[in-house]
Design a protein around this motif. Sequence first.
Motif, PDB file in Angstrom:
ATOM      1  N   ALA A  24       0.841  -1.209   0.000  1.00  0.00           N
ATOM      2  CA  ALA A  24       0.000   0.000   0.000  1.00  0.00           C
ATOM      3  C   ALA A  24       0.871   1.253   0.000  1.00  0.00           C
ATOM      4  CB  ALA A  24      -0.931  -0.011   1.202  1.00  0.00           C
ATOM      5  N   ARG A  25       1.941   1.231   0.777  1.00  0.00           N
ATOM      6  CA  ARG A  25       2.846   2.375   0.795  1.00  0.00           C
ATOM      7  C   ARG A  25       3.578   2.516  -0.539  1.00  0.00           C
ATOM      8  NH1 ARG A  25       6.905   3.128   5.513  1.00  0.00           N
ATOM      9  NH2 ARG A  25       7.116   5.074   4.316  1.00  0.00           N
ATOM     10  N   LEU A  26       3.978   1.400  -1.148  1.00  0.00           N
ATOM     11  CA  LEU A  26       4.624   1.474  -2.453  1.00  0.00           C
ATOM     12  C   LEU A  26       3.712   2.136  -3.473  1.00  0.00           C
ATOM     13  CD1 LEU A  26       6.329  -2.043  -2.769  1.00  0.00           C
ATOM     14  CD2 LEU A  26       7.494   0.149  -2.483  1.00  0.00           C
ATOM     15  N   ARG A  27       2.451   1.714  -3.516  1.00  0.00           N
ATOM     16  CA  ARG A  27       1.506   2.293  -4.481  1.00  0.00           C
ATOM     17  C   ARG A  27       1.344   3.789  -4.251  1.00  0.00           C
ATOM     18  NH1 ARG A  27      -1.369  -2.428  -3.053  1.00  0.00           N
ATOM     19  NH2 ARG A  27      -2.854  -1.209  -1.817  1.00  0.00           N
ATOM     20  N   ALA A  28       1.321   4.201  -2.989  1.00  0.00           N
ATOM     21  CA  ALA A  28       1.075   5.602  -2.661  1.00  0.00           C
ATOM     22  C   ALA A  28       2.335   6.462  -2.762  1.00  0.00           C
ATOM     23  CB  ALA A  28       0.497   5.712  -1.255  1.00  0.00           C
TER      24      ALA A  28
END
Length: 396
Positions: A24-28
């Motif tokens: 989720a952090r990678l996507r954001a």
Amino acid sequence: MVTEPVYWDPFDRDIARDPYPVYARLRAEAPLYYNATHDFWAVSRYDDVDRALLDWRTFSSSRGPILEIIKAGIEIPPGTLLMEDPPAHDIHRGLLARVFTPRRILSLEPQIREMCVRALDRLTGLDRFDLMAAYANEVPMRVIGMLLGIPEADQQAVRDRADANLRTEPGQRMQVSERAIPNADHFAEYIDWRAEHPSDDLMTELLQAEFVDTAGVTRTLTRQEILTYISVVAGAGNETTARLLGWLGSLLARHPEQRAALAADPRLIPNAIDETLRFEPTGHAIARYVTADVELHGQVVPAGSAMMILVASANRDAERWDEPDRFDIHRKISNLRTFGLGTHFCLGASLARLEARVALEELLARFPSWEVEWDGLELSPTSTVRGWERLPLVVG
């Protein structure tokens, strides 16, 4: 408050226990991510995953689909479908596609069901067992053995060799030999015997198949090419399906109301399998070799790089899925990326779904409810396939 930059490492066991917050952090924060420790790039958003999977010219399979193989720079033998681009890939895939036709796959259902029943019969009277050892590992092993034409007495050894090749030490890369497909020679005796005793199986099909190769020559496969084919199918068909069955066991224990719905109406099972494939895919990343400089999110990924395509992250991208972190067997599933996309879409996807459907139908018929001994759970020690090594159940 200072937040550390996002870090993803496919060899980190702590991250592997629950990688989804990192995804989720990678996507954001880092839709194009670079890991300097292991020297690879990664894409995590659904649209970027699709772009990379479809653009085989830029994101090539010719160096292998696993990071360690790409980094090792080893020679890839011909016929290794997972490690080829068109046109060679399309020619070699066509040979295997003759065996994996929808009609032929469906014809296997009675035999698969018999294997499931036989495995479950051995559990009669038990109030606890390890689902992986007793059932999830057993069924795919028998199915692939039957498909290949490997004698039943030898099937466990074949699976053990394939499993051993994937195992890693904590924090370490998978060991890669000078050959991309290790242990292929173990199948030589079966091929030699099958050449003298043809049957209705994949080995016989490959021994007899004629095709036009990339040089325009009509010929049959060489012995080494057949060994490579058999090794690829044996390895790919065992581990992934076994881990899928394990995820079904643990997720349905966490969601007993959904398990009860499946037991009451088995027609829901195919969709539940696809939701499991989305929610907990067995393979989280597909590696590719970057053949030319390519710009993504304002940065240039140089030719010669390794790219990790995070299909598990795409499967939980909120831009594509409503409430992606919720497991729901009633969810409308489409455009699943667990089996890939484009030229390398998994040839065994329909077989995996069939095995999982029949295995879950028979498991629910025999044991409509179970609990997991959560303290005894153990993840499999591999960097390529994520699933349970041990899944102790209490039934009753």
